[in-house]
Design a protein around this motif. Structure first.
Motif, short mmCIF file in Angstrom:
data_model
loop_
_atom_site.label_atom_id
_atom_site.label_comp_id
_atom_site.label_asym_id
_atom_site.label_seq_id
_atom_site.Cartn_x
_atom_site.Cartn_y
_atom_site.Cartn_z
N MET A 1 10.96 8.79 9.22
CA MET A 1 9.77 7.93 9.22
C MET A 1 9.59 7.26 10.58
O MET A 1 8.46 7.08 11.05
CB MET A 1 9.89 6.88 8.10
CG MET A 1 8.61 6.09 7.91
SD MET A 1 8.79 4.87 6.59
CE MET A 1 7.09 4.33 6.40
N ARG B 1 1.03 -1.31 6.88
CA ARG B 1 1.89 -1.41 8.06
C ARG B 1 2.65 -2.73 8.14
O ARG B 1 3.79 -2.77 8.58
CB ARG B 1 1.03 -1.22 9.32
CG ARG B 1 0.47 0.19 9.47
CD ARG B 1 -0.60 0.23 10.54
NE ARG B 1 -1.77 -0.55 10.14
CZ ARG B 1 -2.67 -1.05 10.97
NH1 ARG B 1 -2.52 -0.86 12.26
NH2 ARG B 1 -3.71 -1.73 10.52
N VAL C 1 2.84 9.04 -1.61
CA VAL C 1 2.26 9.97 -2.57
C VAL C 1 3.25 11.06 -3.01
O VAL C 1 4.09 11.51 -2.24
CB VAL C 1 0.98 10.59 -1.97
CG1 VAL C 1 1.27 11.63 -0.89
CG2 VAL C 1 0.09 11.14 -3.05
N ALA D 1 0.85 -1.20 0.00
CA ALA D 1 0.00 0.00 0.00
C ALA D 1 0.88 1.24 0.00
O ALA D 1 1.99 1.23 0.54
CB ALA D 1 -0.90 -0.01 1.23
N ALA E 1 -3.72 -5.45 -0.49
CA ALA E 1 -2.64 -4.50 -0.21
C ALA E 1 -2.29 -4.52 1.28
O ALA E 1 -3.19 -4.48 2.13
CB ALA E 1 -3.02 -3.09 -0.64
C1 LIG Z 1 3.02 5.53 7.58
C2 LIG Z 1 1.83 5.55 6.67
C3 LIG Z 1 1.84 6.40 5.56
C4 LIG Z 1 0.77 6.40 4.67
N1 LIG Z 1 0.83 7.18 3.53
C5 LIG Z 1 -0.14 7.05 2.59
C6 LIG Z 1 0.01 7.67 1.31
O1 LIG Z 1 1.02 8.34 1.01
N2 LIG Z 1 -0.99 7.51 0.40
C7 LIG Z 1 -2.11 6.77 0.68
O2 LIG Z 1 -2.98 6.63 -0.19
N3 LIG Z 1 -2.26 6.15 1.88
C8 LIG Z 1 -1.29 6.24 2.81
N4 LIG Z 1 -1.41 5.52 3.98
C9 LIG Z 1 -2.55 4.59 4.17
C10 LIG Z 1 -2.16 3.16 3.71
O3 LIG Z 1 -1.98 3.11 2.30
C11 LIG Z 1 -3.22 2.10 4.09
O4 LIG Z 1 -4.42 2.39 3.42
C12 LIG Z 1 -3.49 2.04 5.59
O5 LIG Z 1 -2.29 2.05 6.33
C13 LIG Z 1 -4.29 0.76 5.94
O6 LIG Z 1 -3.54 -0.39 5.59
P1 LIG Z 1 -2.75 -1.25 6.71
O7 LIG Z 1 -3.74 -1.58 7.77
O8 LIG Z 1 -2.25 -2.48 5.97
O9 LIG Z 1 -1.64 -0.42 7.23
C14 LIG Z 1 -0.36 5.54 4.91
C15 LIG Z 1 -0.36 4.72 6.03
C16 LIG Z 1 0.73 4.70 6.90
C17 LIG Z 1 0.70 3.74 8.08
#
Ligand SMILES: Cc1cc2nc3c(=O)[nH]c(=O)nc-3n(C[C@H](O)[C@H](O)[C@H](O)COP(=O)(O)O)c2cc1C
Length: 393
Positions: free
Chosen positions: A355, A317, A59, A24, A314
């Motif tokens: 980060m 974390r 992004v 993701a 996707a």
């Molecule tokens: C550190 C961090 C940075 C993120 N940056 C973005 C990003 O740049 N663009 C985006 O669409 N989502 C971003 N997200 C959201 C993730 O893409 C994802 O949708 C969200 O973490 C849920 O997935 P997970 O439970 O597997 O972490 C970010 C999440 C985290 C934890």
């Protein structure tokens, strides 16, 4: 247990992906002040390339006025191409495909990040979250034309840097979502009005980006990410985003939801307990692949995501904590997956220092540090941190 997520996928345009696991998009906050790629960032992606079929970058802004936070990638000028090429090359190991996520933050920025400039949006309406959001300036017709051209130019640059595609970030309340939203978009010209008219800007961006993608002399994909709902009133409701998904399902190459839990049902309609993923899968089936996301940690979660109708799963974390997720699962070694993050492993995981700070400050409860007893299991039944930006960065 089935591990269908380890099977390959072939897009309509011929691009093949070696498995259904996607990293993701996650910003590292580690780019230079002007959005140029840093060596720390390259190392972070190099540590993760090779496992997932697709890696979507954090992004990148398509123009300076679209910068949403410090340390964000930029693809706003040709000067960014050499650095982005290093990221694409770092991802391209053992057949992993690289996707650049592109956006404009719109009203989810502020005058400090924009070096004194007022944020732009569809209309001069501040976001409700966070409470101290600044009132943006409504974009002029000429600025909207420029924005569309900037998304196309960003796509051309992503291709020049060697990426296999771009993802339009239409989620997490950024500018593309702002134009779709009845909360942020109160315009009375051709870019605002009822839902059909509020779709006009995202559709124009898709058309311009597709045109740029068609000029690339190899299969190049264009994905779209959206958030299923907003919680403010007025705000986007599920019926709106399902209608939008229907409108774009034959225009883009994949649809990617932004959710904190792949199991999540509606935030606004608690009576409706059908998982959102199944609702969107009913629309995408037979048209384009769907990427599900949210709190996927174990192989059973990835399989359950596909069982709900997604074509890809996707992991966000979990791929921070476990860069070798795919390799371990493919080797039958799921028992060794790291689902917690030890502060002592940060260097080995190539997590850049900025980060690390960001994860501690903005994601402390949900990144699952070994040292945090108050960690919450997942983002089930709530907006994920990036979805609504309830914390000021
Ligand atoms: C550190 C961090 C940075 C993120 N940056 C973005 C990003 O740049 N663009 C985006 O669409 N989502 C971003 N997200 C959201 C993730 O893409 C994802 O949708 C969200 O973490 C849920 O997935 P997970 O439970 O597997 O972490 C970010 C999440 C985290 C934890």
């Amino acid at each position: 247990m089935d591990t269908n997520f380890l099977t390959p996928y072939r897009f309509h345009n011929g691009l093949t992906v070696k498995n259904r696991i996607v990293m993701a998009p996650m910003t590292t906050m580690t780019s230079f002040h002007n959005g140029m790629v840093t060596t720390d960032e390259v190392a972070y992606y190099a540590r993760r390339g090779g496992g997932p079929g697709l890696i979507i970058t954090g992004v990148a802004n398509v123009e300076a006025s679209g910068k949403g936070f410090e340390g964000e990638l930029s693809v706003a000028s040709d000067a960014m191409i050499p650095g982005l090429a290093r990221v694409a090359a770092a991802i391209h190991q053992d057949g992993t495909r690289a996707i650049l996520q592109i956006f404009h933050a719109g009203r989810k920025s502020n005058h400090k990040i924009l070096r004194g400039e007022q944020p732009l949006s569809a209309s001069a309406v501040a976001a409700e979250y966070p409470a101290d959001s600044e009132v943006p300036r409504a974009m002029t017709a000429a600025e909207i034309d420029q924005l569309i051209a900037d998304f196309a130019a960003a796509t051309r640059r992503a291709a020049a840097a060697g990426f296999d595609g771009v993802e339009l970030h239409g989620a997490n309340t950024y500018l593309l979502q702002q134009f779709l939203s009845p909360h942020a978009n109160r315009r009375t010209d051709q870019w605002g009005g009822d839902l059909t008219r509020r779709m006009a800007l995202p559709l124009a961006v898709i058309a311009a980006v597709k045109q740029a993608a068609a000029a690339v002399e190899r299969p190049f994909i264009v994905g779209y990410r959206l958030s299923p709902e907003e919680i403010e009133t007025p705000g986007l409701r599920l019926a709106d985003t399902l209608a939008f998904a229907t409108a774009i399902r034959d225009l883009v190459d994949y649809l990617h939801l932004s959710m904190g839990s792949y199991k999540r049902s509606s935030l606004n309609d608690k009576q409706d307990t059908q998982p959102l993923l199944a609702k969107f899968a009913a629309i995408t089936a037979g048209h384009l692949p769907l990427i599900g996301v949210g709190s996927i940690e174990r192989p059973a979660d990835a399989q359950a995501t596909l069982d709900l109708g997604a074509d890809f799963a996707a992991l966000g974390r979990e791929l921070i904590r476990e860069p070798n997720w795919v390799q371990k699962v493919a080797a039958g070694d799921a028992a060794s997956l790291r689902v917690k993050l030890s502060p002592a492993d940060m260097a080995e995981l190539a997590i850049p220092p900025v980060m690390q700070d960001y994860l501690r400050e903005s994601f402390g409860e949900v990144i699952h540090f070994t040292t945090n007893a108050r960690a919450v299991a997942d983002y089930q039944a709530q907006l994920a941190p990036m979805e609504g930006f309830e914390k000021k960065l």
